[in-house]
Design a protein around this motif. Structure first.
Motif, short mmCIF file in Angstrom:
data_model
loop_
_atom_site.label_atom_id
_atom_site.label_comp_id
_atom_site.label_asym_id
_atom_site.label_seq_id
_atom_site.Cartn_x
_atom_site.Cartn_y
_atom_site.Cartn_z
N ASN A 1 36.52 -9.16 116.45
CA ASN A 1 35.66 -7.98 116.61
C ASN A 1 36.46 -6.73 116.95
O ASN A 1 36.03 -5.61 116.65
CB ASN A 1 34.60 -8.24 117.66
CG ASN A 1 33.51 -9.17 117.16
OD1 ASN A 1 33.35 -9.39 115.96
ND2 ASN A 1 32.75 -9.75 118.08
N SER B 1 28.65 -16.60 114.48
CA SER B 1 27.79 -15.75 115.30
C SER B 1 28.53 -14.48 115.72
O SER B 1 29.75 -14.38 115.60
CB SER B 1 27.33 -16.51 116.55
OG SER B 1 28.45 -16.88 117.33
N TRP B 2 27.78 -13.51 116.24
CA TRP B 2 28.37 -12.22 116.57
C TRP B 2 29.52 -12.36 117.56
O TRP B 2 30.50 -11.62 117.51
CB TRP B 2 27.31 -11.27 117.12
CG TRP B 2 26.75 -11.70 118.46
CD1 TRP B 2 25.67 -12.49 118.68
CD2 TRP B 2 27.26 -11.35 119.74
NE1 TRP B 2 25.48 -12.68 120.02
CE2 TRP B 2 26.45 -11.97 120.71
CE3 TRP B 2 28.33 -10.56 120.18
CZ2 TRP B 2 26.66 -11.84 122.06
CZ3 TRP B 2 28.55 -10.42 121.55
CH2 TRP B 2 27.72 -11.07 122.46
N SER B 3 29.42 -13.33 118.48
CA SER B 3 30.45 -13.51 119.49
C SER B 3 31.58 -14.42 119.02
O SER B 3 32.64 -14.49 119.66
CB SER B 3 29.83 -14.11 120.74
OG SER B 3 29.39 -15.43 120.47
N HIS C 1 25.90 -11.17 112.97
CA HIS C 1 26.40 -12.47 112.58
C HIS C 1 26.95 -12.30 111.16
O HIS C 1 26.41 -11.54 110.36
CB HIS C 1 25.27 -13.50 112.58
CG HIS C 1 24.51 -13.56 113.86
ND1 HIS C 1 25.11 -13.89 115.06
CD2 HIS C 1 23.20 -13.33 114.14
CE1 HIS C 1 24.20 -13.87 116.03
NE2 HIS C 1 23.03 -13.52 115.49
N SER D 1 30.17 -5.71 115.58
CA SER D 1 30.15 -6.82 116.54
C SER D 1 28.75 -7.30 116.86
O SER D 1 28.58 -8.34 117.49
CB SER D 1 30.88 -6.41 117.83
OG SER D 1 30.21 -5.33 118.44
N ARG D 2 27.72 -6.56 116.43
CA ARG D 2 26.34 -6.98 116.67
C ARG D 2 25.83 -7.91 115.58
O ARG D 2 24.74 -8.45 115.70
CB ARG D 2 25.43 -5.75 116.74
CG ARG D 2 25.80 -4.77 117.83
CD ARG D 2 24.88 -3.57 117.80
NE ARG D 2 25.31 -2.51 118.71
CZ ARG D 2 24.70 -1.33 118.80
NH1 ARG D 2 23.65 -1.06 118.05
NH2 ARG D 2 25.15 -0.43 119.65
#
Length: 122
Positions: free
Chosen positions: A74, A52-54, A33, A30-31
């Motif tokens: 994630n 992106s990661w989020s 990209h 989850s960290r």
């Protein structure tokens, strides 16, 4: 350390849809990209899409924009590439990759899968 495994490739007809999946191992997924790259026969590998990661931001190459959609889950350590309205020029090996930087540059991606073949027949 993140290990990536792509799946979902295959032989389809022009105009068909296909969804690629990328399964990631490692608690730090989850960290990162995440991106999808592709390499057509006789050509260099090129950027297709990134997220992106989020999941809040996405980017697409002009050649796939409005036809492909990248997404991630994630909780399941998964990244997806939904490909619609496929064309013969989409034929390529598709690679999933992870990067700490929010970038389009291939060399900045730290982790790569082995790729999955997508063939679009006319």
């Amino acid at each position: 350390q993140v290990q990536l495994t792509e799946s979902g490739g295959g032989l389809v007809q022009v105009g068909d849809s296909l969804r690629l999946s990328c399964a990631a191992s490692g608690r730090t997924f989850s960290r990162y990209h995440m991106g999808w790259f592709r390499q057509a026969p006789g050509k260099e590998r090129e950027f297709a899409a990134s997220i992106s990661w989020s999941g809040a931001s996405t980017r697409y190459a002009d050649s796939v924009k409005d036809r492909f959609t990248i997404s991630r889950d994630n909780a399941k350590n998964m990244v997806y590439l939904q490909m619609n309205s496929l064309k013969p020029e989409d034929t390529a090996v598709y690679y999933c990759a992870g990067a700490r930087a929010w970038t389009l540059a291939e060399y900045e991606y730290d982790y790569w899968g082995q790729g999955t073949q997508v063939t679009v027949s006319s």
